[in-house]
Design a protein around this motif. Structure first.
Motif, mmCIF file in Angstrom:
data_model
loop_
_atom_site.group_PDB
_atom_site.id
_atom_site.type_symbol
_atom_site.label_atom_id
_atom_site.label_comp_id
_atom_site.label_asym_id
_atom_site.label_seq_id
_atom_site.Cartn_x
_atom_site.Cartn_y
_atom_site.Cartn_z
ATOM 1 N N LEU A 237 31.369 38.602 39.176
ATOM 2 C CA LEU A 237 29.987 38.165 38.990
ATOM 3 C C LEU A 237 29.472 37.450 40.236
ATOM 4 N N ILE A 238 30.333 36.631 40.832
ATOM 5 C CA ILE A 238 29.940 35.896 42.039
ATOM 6 C C ILE A 238 29.562 36.863 43.148
ATOM 7 N N LEU A 239 30.401 37.867 43.393
ATOM 8 C CA LEU A 239 30.171 38.803 44.493
ATOM 9 C C LEU A 239 29.067 39.808 44.173
ATOM 10 N N GLU A 240 28.938 40.180 42.914
ATOM 11 C CA GLU A 240 27.921 41.157 42.542
ATOM 12 C C GLU A 240 26.512 40.600 42.744
ATOM 13 N N LYS A 241 26.314 39.311 42.486
ATOM 14 C CA LYS A 241 24.976 38.737 42.594
ATOM 15 C C LYS A 241 24.439 38.816 44.014
ATOM 16 N N SER A 242 25.310 38.619 44.993
ATOM 17 C CA SER A 242 24.851 38.703 46.384
ATOM 18 C C SER A 242 24.929 40.121 46.912
ATOM 19 N N GLY A 243 25.988 40.833 46.530
ATOM 20 C CA GLY A 243 26.090 42.249 46.844
ATOM 21 C C GLY A 243 25.894 42.600 48.303
ATOM 22 N N LEU A 244 24.935 43.484 48.591
ATOM 23 C CA LEU A 244 24.718 44.004 49.938
ATOM 24 C C LEU A 244 24.253 42.933 50.909
ATOM 25 N N LEU A 245 23.671 41.839 50.400
ATOM 26 C CA LEU A 245 23.166 40.789 51.277
ATOM 27 C C LEU A 245 24.275 39.908 51.843
ATOM 28 N N LEU A 246 25.414 39.860 51.168
ATOM 29 C CA LEU A 246 26.493 38.968 51.601
ATOM 30 C C LEU A 246 27.115 39.479 52.897
ATOM 31 N N GLN A 247 27.048 38.636 53.931
ATOM 32 C CA GLN A 247 27.588 39.020 55.233
ATOM 33 C C GLN A 247 28.740 38.130 55.686
ATOM 34 N N ARG A 248 28.750 36.879 55.232
ATOM 35 C CA ARG A 248 29.774 35.935 55.673
ATOM 36 C C ARG A 248 30.429 35.325 54.440
ATOM 37 N N LEU A 249 31.745 35.527 54.314
ATOM 38 C CA LEU A 249 32.481 35.065 53.137
ATOM 39 C C LEU A 249 33.746 34.341 53.576
ATOM 40 N N SER A 250 33.906 33.112 53.094
ATOM 41 C CA SER A 250 35.139 32.353 53.289
ATOM 42 C C SER A 250 35.685 32.016 51.911
ATOM 43 N N PHE A 251 36.883 32.489 51.614
ATOM 44 C CA PHE A 251 37.425 32.413 50.265
ATOM 45 C C PHE A 251 38.824 31.834 50.313
ATOM 46 N N ASN A 252 38.961 30.602 49.804
ATOM 47 C CA ASN A 252 40.259 29.926 49.762
ATOM 48 C C ASN A 252 40.414 29.255 48.408
ATOM 49 N N PRO A 253 40.716 30.036 47.373
ATOM 50 C CA PRO A 253 40.794 29.488 46.012
ATOM 51 C C PRO A 253 42.029 28.622 45.824
ATOM 52 N N LYS A 254 41.990 27.808 44.785
ATOM 53 C CA LYS A 254 43.095 26.890 44.511
ATOM 54 C C LYS A 254 44.198 27.547 43.694
ATOM 55 N N ASN A 255 43.868 28.504 42.849
ATOM 56 C CA ASN A 255 44.861 28.994 41.886
ATOM 57 C C ASN A 255 44.982 30.508 41.828
ATOM 58 N N LEU A 256 44.573 31.218 42.899
ATOM 59 C CA LEU A 256 44.593 32.679 42.862
ATOM 60 C C LEU A 256 45.944 33.187 43.375
ATOM 61 N N LYS A 257 46.999 32.910 42.634
ATOM 62 C CA LYS A 257 48.350 33.273 43.056
ATOM 63 C C LYS A 257 48.811 34.589 42.441
ATOM 64 N N ASP A 258 48.386 34.866 41.240
ATOM 65 C CA ASP A 258 48.823 36.050 40.529
ATOM 66 C C ASP A 258 48.212 37.305 41.158
ATOM 67 N N ILE A 259 49.015 38.355 41.339
ATOM 68 C CA ILE A 259 48.557 39.583 41.978
ATOM 69 C C ILE A 259 47.417 40.226 41.209
ATOM 70 N N HIS A 260 47.442 40.125 39.878
ATOM 71 C CA HIS A 260 46.374 40.725 39.075
ATOM 72 C C HIS A 260 45.060 39.978 39.262
ATOM 73 N N GLU A 261 45.132 38.661 39.399
ATOM 74 C CA GLU A 261 43.923 37.890 39.672
ATOM 75 C C GLU A 261 43.371 38.246 41.047
ATOM 76 N N ALA A 262 44.245 38.411 42.016
ATOM 77 C CA ALA A 262 43.806 38.782 43.358
ATOM 78 C C ALA A 262 43.128 40.141 43.359
ATOM 79 N N LEU A 263 43.623 41.052 42.534
ATOM 80 C CA LEU A 263 43.035 42.392 42.475
ATOM 81 C C LEU A 263 41.591 42.349 41.982
ATOM 82 N N PHE A 264 41.294 41.462 41.040
ATOM 83 C CA PHE A 264 39.912 41.317 40.572
ATOM 84 C C PHE A 264 38.996 40.976 41.743
ATOM 85 N N PHE A 265 39.445 40.038 42.561
ATOM 86 C CA PHE A 265 38.649 39.626 43.714
ATOM 87 C C PHE A 265 38.499 40.776 44.709
ATOM 88 N N LEU A 266 39.610 41.446 45.048
ATOM 89 C CA LEU A 266 39.577 42.503 46.045
ATOM 90 C C LEU A 266 38.739 43.702 45.609
#
Length: 443
Positions: A263-292
């Motif tokens: 939802l976070i990435l979809e809202k900005s979509g094509l307009l998003l040009q600069r992204l810095s992503f350092n989550p606190k709890n994204l350790k599980d491979i399945h959670e990472a896949l959602f983001f990727l």
């Protein structure tokens, strides 16, 4: 003309702060006597200019540091730490009174203090009465000011401070940049964020640091011209503020709920040009896949990407390869796969890098010698973690000779590189600066 320029931000100078004496040229006899009581003798000479009026940028924390340095230079006798702190507070309050009542029009005001600072009540009133540039105005608010004041004055003083801040916000025609640092996750914001309602058409960048969710933050959903949002070390509920299309997004040390990532990435979509992503709890491979997968589906126009605290995977490598406009990339990943699999992923990663890529920070996971032997991207700047043996060094020399665009290599563990190897690199690669690793592109 030079006077106007030199006195716009004198507290930023990396020199002895003797200029503070110039501000005190307008003190009256009673105020001068107060300083003399503490052992500071000033030679007052009236100036042609009211230098305080030229001030444009003021960081009150830096002012406090400079005031302490100035006092140490001016003291003619030793005093106890108690008297020193009292003198610091006296000098700072005198400075603030002079600056805030000078008629200066500030572009940037940063309100933050050490725990030892004590406001005088009239200073709050002076802050609220100042003028601020309406064209290019920045304000940095530190909610947890840690003010040490008498308990019977505390409610009134805090009310005066927040009233002054709200007045500053509402007085602006074009407030473009706003930052709030909660420090200790305050539950009460005293109407400061709500005051941004009147700036919803001008706000372009908002920074939120160490804050818990508060209904006041909902006002940011109405800021339709918001371009940059940075949320650092905050609760996950604050991520629901992302109700607008932005071009720069920074999320650092925030607990992430998996279902919110797309939802976070979809809202900005094509307009998003600069992204810095350092989550606190994204350790599980399945959670990472959602983001990727969300990054792949909704944000193909990324030009600047920083990803930390995520595992090396085939999906990550494929995503990087699909970002055909990528210019700056920083990857600090952890490795939880077998050595041979890692080598394969590093080779694939090196081979699929977009030809638009100019800056690469490899972190400490991507094996340098394998990467360098397989990379053909025309990088201009490369940062690697370690260069400590011959195979890494040979690979770097060959890469530099092969890639004529490269002009900068930064190495984190530079001391591990032996003197002979370092000289060999510098001898073979005359067009490349080999230096201590440093971050050279700011997000």
């Amino acid at each position: 003309m030079s006077i106007h320029i030199l006195w716009q931000n004198p507290f930023s100078f990396n020199k002895k702060p003797l200029f503070i004496s110039e501000y005190f040229s307008s003190l009256d006899e009673d105020e001068i006597y107060i300083l003399k009581e503490y052992g500071i003798n000033l030679k007052i000479s009236r100036k042609l200019f009211n230098n305080a009026k030229f001030l444009k940028n003021l960081d009150l924390f830096v002012l406090e540091i400079k005031a302490k340095e100035w006092i140490s230079l001016k003291l003619v006798k030793s005093i106890s730490i108690t008297y020193f702190n009292a003198l610091v507070n006296g000098v700072i309050n005198l400075l603030l009174k002079l600056l805030f009542e000078s008629g200066a029009v500030l572009h940037k005001l940063e309100l933050s203090f050490s725990e030892s600072f004590e406001f005088k009540p009239e200073i709050f009133h002076s802050i609220g009465q100042m003028s601020y540039s309406s064209q290019d105005y920045n304000i940095y608010l530190c909610h947890s000011l840690n003010l040490k004041i008498y308990s019977d004055y505390e409610p009134r003083l805090f009310h005066s401070l927040f009233h002054a801040i709200i007045r500053i916000i509402k007085s602006q025609d074009q407030l473009k940049w706003f930052s709030i640092d909660g420090e200790d996750y305050p539950t009460e914001l005293y109407g400061i964020i709500s005051a941004l309602e009147c700036q919803k058409n001008s706000l372009q960048e908002v920074i939120i640091i160490e804050c818990t969710y508060n209904k006041e933050f909902e006002v940011l959903k109405d800021c339709k011209n918001l371009e940059t949002l940075r949320i650092l070390n905050c609760c996950s509920k604050l991520l629901n503020l992302l109700d607008c299309k932005i071009s720069t997004l920074e999320i650092v040390d925030c607990p992430i709920e998996v279902q919110t990532i797309p939802l976070i990435l979809e809202k900005s979509g094509l307009l998003l040009q600069r992204l810095s992503f350092n989550p606190k709890n994204l350790k599980d491979i399945h959670e990472a896949l959602f983001f990727l997968e969300a990054l792949k589906s909704f944000c193909p126009n990324i030009t600047y990407l920083t990803i930390l605290n995520i595992g090396v995977s085939t999906q990550l490598v494929e995503i990087i390869g699909n970002l055909q406009k990528l210019q700056f990339l920083s990857l600090w990943c952890f490795n939880d796969i077998q050595e041979e699999e890692l080598k394969i992923q590093v080779m694939l990663f090196a081979e699929i890098l977009p030809l638009t890529l100019q800056y690469l920070d490899l972190g400490n996971t991507w094996q340098p010698y394998i990467f360098l032997n397989h990379c053909n991207a025309p990088l201009k700047r490369l940062l690697i973690y370690r260069l400590n043996d011959e195979k890494h060094t040979r690979a770097l020399i060959e890469f530099c000779l092969r890639n004529k665009a490269l002009n900068y290599v930064g190495v984190y563990a530079y001391s591990d590189l032996g003197e002979n190897l370092r000289k060999e690199v510098e001898a073979h690669v005359t067009n490349v600066a080999l230096v201590q690793r440093a971050r050279i592109v700011e997000f």
